[in-house]
Design a protein around this motif. Structure first.
Motif, PDB file in Angstrom:
ATOM      1  N   ARG A  82       0.780  -1.236   0.000  1.00 52.59           N
ATOM      2  CA  ARG A  82       0.000   0.000   0.000  1.00 52.59           C
ATOM      3  C   ARG A  82       0.812   1.287   0.000  1.00 52.59           C
ATOM      4  NH1 ARG A  82      -4.891  -1.909   4.032  1.00 52.59           N
ATOM      5  NH2 ARG A  82      -6.062  -3.067   2.429  1.00 52.59           N
ATOM      6  N   TYR A 124       6.188   1.606   3.671  1.00 51.39           N
ATOM      7  CA  TYR A 124       5.728   0.547   4.584  1.00 51.39           C
ATOM      8  C   TYR A 124       5.227  -0.652   3.785  1.00 51.39           C
ATOM      9  CZ  TYR A 124       1.940   3.913   3.736  1.00 51.39           C
ATOM     10  OH  TYR A 124       1.089   4.825   3.152  1.00 51.39           O
ATOM     11  N   GLY A 172       2.958  -3.005   5.870  1.00 49.73           N
ATOM     12  CA  GLY A 172       2.149  -2.315   6.860  1.00 49.73           C
ATOM     13  C   GLY A 172       1.185  -1.364   6.203  1.00 49.73           C
ATOM     14  N   ASP A 173       0.410  -0.695   7.046  1.00 51.95           N
ATOM     15  CA  ASP A 173      -0.498   0.350   6.588  1.00 51.95           C
ATOM     16  C   ASP A 173      -0.810   1.217   7.803  1.00 51.95           C
ATOM     17  OD1 ASP A 173      -2.505   2.028   5.811  1.00 51.95           O
ATOM     18  OD2 ASP A 173      -3.730   0.477   4.860  1.00 51.95           O
ATOM     19  N   PRO A 174      -0.085   2.334   7.960  1.00 50.30           N
ATOM     20  CA  PRO A 174      -0.217   3.149   9.175  1.00 50.30           C
ATOM     21  C   PRO A 174      -1.611   3.743   9.363  1.00 50.30           C
ATOM     22  CG  PRO A 174       1.685   3.813   7.864  1.00 50.30           C
ATOM     23  CD  PRO A 174       0.901   2.859   7.025  1.00 50.30           C
ATOM     24  N   GLU A 222      -3.739  -3.576  11.232  1.00 48.20           N
ATOM     25  CA  GLU A 222      -2.523  -3.534  10.411  1.00 48.20           C
ATOM     26  C   GLU A 222      -1.844  -4.905  10.395  1.00 48.20           C
ATOM     27  OE1 GLU A 222       0.475  -0.699  11.585  1.00 48.20           O
ATOM     28  OE2 GLU A 222       1.442  -0.817   9.608  1.00 48.20           O
TER      29      GLU A 222
END
Lengths: 418, 355, 71
Positions: free
Chosen positions: C22, C26, C29-31, C38
């Protein structure tokens, strides 16, 4: 239809000094240290030190951050650097005083700023626009508890205020040159309509670009009047890839825009300037690219000169955008630095366009330069890249020389098959 | 008179075929096999003073040993004179091949020529344009040979021409049969890039649809590995170019233009704690990675996969470099070293995160 | 196999098995998500990565993670 939007009143800076009062007369710019320190003062900065370095000196600036050309539109700035010095109101008209041949240059450690250098003599001097300017170097000591983002913001705001103040000293001086700048023509004539598409590297803290004082990161591409660039609407806070960055100074003197202005009405019509963010994910890059192409089509571009900022991932923005332009029938020319390895034999572009294959080379990022010893260095005692004293002789990749591969097309360095 | 060392493989040295492909490098004084015809073509002004041959299976991996053999000619052979006619000089030029389309032989010829070039000798290799070893020559010149050994005679004609020209210190061009990469040389153009870009746009608008200063890059063809048959018993490695290192960056990994890769143990860890790890990558904003290192190296979920039986085990170390302006040559080397290391360690698959 | 966001680059350089992520900073991940969500997203990425590793490919192949309605 010829629209004259902005007039640049050019004052050539030929000599510089520090002194008791800030003055400009007969080509000599004198800066009051006390006044300048006061202008730079900020709770995030414990102290600043101001030093001139001039072309031809045995001097090196390391840890170079942003550079700004002194400009003003009148007392107190009168709207220059909107969003920072002046209020965020549209600019780009009237008269702007320019101290050509001078720059305010912040230099020193910021986390995540990649080590960058300017030499004022030797082989690297000709590779950077700051190798030929009188540079008022602003070194700084952060306040003990200041967050780095506040140090960064304080340097940016202070440098812009200082640049505006220096130019103010020339308000009453007779300009050496007067440049009447044409605005892009909205009317289709007989000549090909060529415009500029300028990508700004907007990736968050220490890698951001501001337009009218706001991060441009989440914006969509937009037309900008080139005069707005002259008046400092685009300000850099981007400290990656020294050779591939576009400091505020380069936006103020955007080489592609200046070339299009120069040839406007001769062999082309200047169709406009579109600025675009470089987002950090593929989907957003695709959206921005398609949107930019639509804006160019609406402005009647026949061809677009597309420029980037940054390293490999910015090549993806270039490729997507150039191909999106090609899809709409607009001829795209990309300005690319090559990353061809030390011996020049590597694949030189991370991702190349598939349809729009016209590219201009601004040189090989990996090409090695031998730099000589210098008598003095500013910005720091060490050149971090090679862990050597900043004044010593060392070998560096062209990649670390400030603006040496300028994506905006400033330089004459290029790469050719041989 | 110029002194030349000729590199060939075990087959053309007359030693044997696949049965001898594991033979180490051997030095023979004077020309051998195709070298005899090459010597005739070069004429009396040039002498093939020695031949080095090596088995195809091992040659490309032991190029330094081959170079040492050539250097021994330089020092001990003391044969004749150098190009400039002085007495007591050593080797002037190393010629390798022709290797035709033979992959292992071509790779060895390319690497020997490149290493000889780096060692300060003139060097040239000969192989067919489709030889997979071609790119390994780097900036060292390669001239085209025929596809198969039946084309030996014209291939040697071309190689002899190239040798003669190089010894005159003239560059080889396409007219000499030069193939492979032409280096991108840094030069100063007459006009600034902005002006050239406008010129190029006008040329394109005038109907020239191919004009450019940069030819489209040619990347390697990657042959996909076969799928992993049974992941539930396989050891899987986590690797990254995201610059994630222990917080104090003990291996001094570079934030850009990496020249090295590093390995750190994770065998005793179930998770990566913020503050203990840090990305030093200079190409993106690392705040997200530093807040949660699993955004770069998914160790937490890797452990889940093992616990759930989805994979057999995780490799006890991770490999890391920085992919930021890193040259393709270095990146290729990292990849080769990672693959060899992981294969040796018994890993069956690698999950690479890229930023 | 490769987990990355810039799949146009990955395809161009010939990476055989690619799972798109994404954002550049990251990959796993995906903040924008809660920590729990996540980690669940990271698990889905890795599950897809394992599927890619078990699949025969002949050229650069993108293995999208099927979209789920976000909570």
């Amino acid at each position: 239809m010829e629209v004259m939007a902005l007039t640049r009143l050019i004052h050539h800076v030929q000599r510089v000094a520090l002194g008791a009062r800030t003055t400009f007369a007969d080509g000599e710019l004198v800066v009051s240290t006390d006044e300048a320190e006061g202008i730079m003062a900020h709770p995030a900065l414990a102290s600043v030190r101001l030093t001139w370095v001039s072309p031809g000196e045995s001097a090196r600036i390391v840890k170079v951050l942003d550079a700004v050309e002194p400009r003003t539109k009148g007392p107190g700035g009168a709207g220059i650097f909107p969003g920072f010095v002046g209020p965020a109101r549209t600019q780009g008209e009237g008269e702007t005083h320019v101290l050509r041949g001078a720059a305010v240059v912040a230099a020193g450690f910021l986390p995540r700023a990649q080590e960058a250098l300017v030499d004022l003599s030797g082989p690297a001097a000709a590779l950077s626009p700051l190798g030929a300017t009188h540079n008022l170097v602003v070194e700084f000591t952060p306040a003990p508890d200041a967050g780095w983002e506040h140090v960064d913001a304080a340097l940016r705001a202070g440098s812009l205020r200082l640049a505006a103040r220096l130019a103010e000293a020339a308000l009453d001086a007779e300009p050496d040159e007067i440049e009447e700048l044409p605005s892009p023509s909205p009317i289709r004539g007989d000549r090909p309509r060529i415009g500029a598409v300028t990508n700004l590297q907007t990736q968050g803290l220490f890698k951001d670009v501001f337009v009218y004082g706001r991060s441009f990161g989440s914006s969509l591409p937009t037309l900008l009047d080139p005069g707005e660039l002259d008046d400092g609407a685009v300000v850099s806070g981007q400290f990656g890839h020294p050779a591939l960055k576009n400091p505020t100074y380069m936006h103020q003197n955007h080489p592609v825009v200046n070339e299009l202005r120069r040839r406007h009405g001769h062999d082309l019509d200047f169709a406009g300037l579109v600025i675009c963010p470089e987002p950090v994910n593929q989907a957003a890059k695709e959206l921005v690219s398609a949107f930019a192409a639509k804006v160019c089509a609406a402005a009647g571009f026949d061809a677009a000169l597309v420029t980037k900022e940054g390293g490999g991932n910015a090549d993806a923005d270039m490729a997507l955008k150039m191909d999106a332009l090609a899809d709409l029938g607009i001829e795209a020319v990309g300005l690319y630095a090559e990353m061809a390895g030390i011996d020049g034999t590597g694949p030189s572009i991370v991702v190349a366009p598939e349809k729009a294959t016209a590219m201009v080379s601004t040189g090989n990022y990996d090409h090695r330069l031998q730099l000589p010893t210098m008598d003095r260095a500013l910005g720091g005692d060490e050149f971090a890249l090679v862990h050597a004293p900043a004044t010593s002789a060392f070998e560096v990749p062209t990649a670390v020389v400030y603006c040496a591969l300028s994506p905006l097309g400033w330089g004459r360095v290029t790469a050719r098959a041989g | 008179m110029a002194n030349i060392v000729h590199y060939i493989n075990q087959f053309f040295a007359g030693v044997g075929g696949e049965d001898s492909a594991g033979s180490g490098p051997t030095l023979v004084m004077g020309p051998v096999g195709p070298g005899r015809r090459l010597a005739e073509l070069l004429g009396p002004e040039h002498e093939i003073v020695a031949t080095v041959w090596c088995g195809d299976d091992v040659a490309s991996g032991i190029v330094p040993a081959i170079i040492d053999l050539i250097r021994s000619v330089d020092v001990d052979g003391g044969v004749g004179s150098d190009v400039d006619g002085g007495v007591g000089g050593g080797v002037d030029l190393v010629a390798a091949g022709p290797a035709f389309t033979s992959g292992r032989y071509g790779l060895a010829c390319a690497r020997v020529a490149a290493a000889a070039h780096d060692a300060g000798w003139l060097a040239v290799a000969s192989m067919h344009e489709d030889n997979p070893g071609l790119d390994e020559a780097g900036a060292t010149p390669v001239v085209a040979s025929g596809e198969v050994a039946r084309r030996m005679a014209p291939s040697l004609d071309r190689l002899a021409g190239a040798v003669t020209k190089l010894l005159r210190h003239e560059p080889l061009t396409a007219a000499d049969g030069r193939i492979g990469k032409l280096a991108r040389l840094t030069v100063m153009a007459d006009a600034r890039a902005a002006e050239r870009a406008v010129d190029l746009a006008l040329v394109r608008l005038a109907g020239d649809h191919t004009a450019t200063e940069i030819p489209l890059p040619r990347f390697d063809q990657v042959t996909p590995a076969a799928p992993v048959e049974d992941l539930t018993t396989a050891m899987v490695a986590l690797v990254t170019e995201g610059g994630l290192v222990p917080d104090d960056n003990p291996g001094a990994l570079e934030s850009a233009r990496a020249t090295r890769w590093l390995r750190y143990p994770i065998g005793n860890l179930d998770a990566l704690m913020a503050g203990e790890w840090r990305s030093i990558h200079g190409g993106f904003s690392t705040a997200y990675a530093n807040d949660d290192p699993h955004r770069i190296l998914p160790l937490d979920v890797g452990r889940q996969l093992v616990a759930d039986g989805a994979v057999g085990s995780l490799f006890a170390e991770y490999f890391v470099t920085t992919g930021n302006g890193t040259s393709v040559a270095n990146a290729r080397r990292f990849g080769i070293e990672w693959a060899a290391d992981l294969r040796h360690s018994g890993a069956r698959a690698a999950i690479l995160t890229a930023t | 196999m490769l987990l990355c966001n810039l799949i146009s680059i990955a395809e161009r350089v010939g990476a055989p098995r690619i799972v798109p992520t994404r954002g550049i900073p990251y990959p796993t991940g995906d903040p924008s998500l809660t920590p729990e969500a996540e980690k669940a997203w990271r698990r889905r990425l890795l599950d897809r990565a394992l599927e890619a590793l078990a699949t025969t490919v002949h050229q650069p192949t993108v293995f999208e993670v099927p979209e789920e309605a976000r909570a």
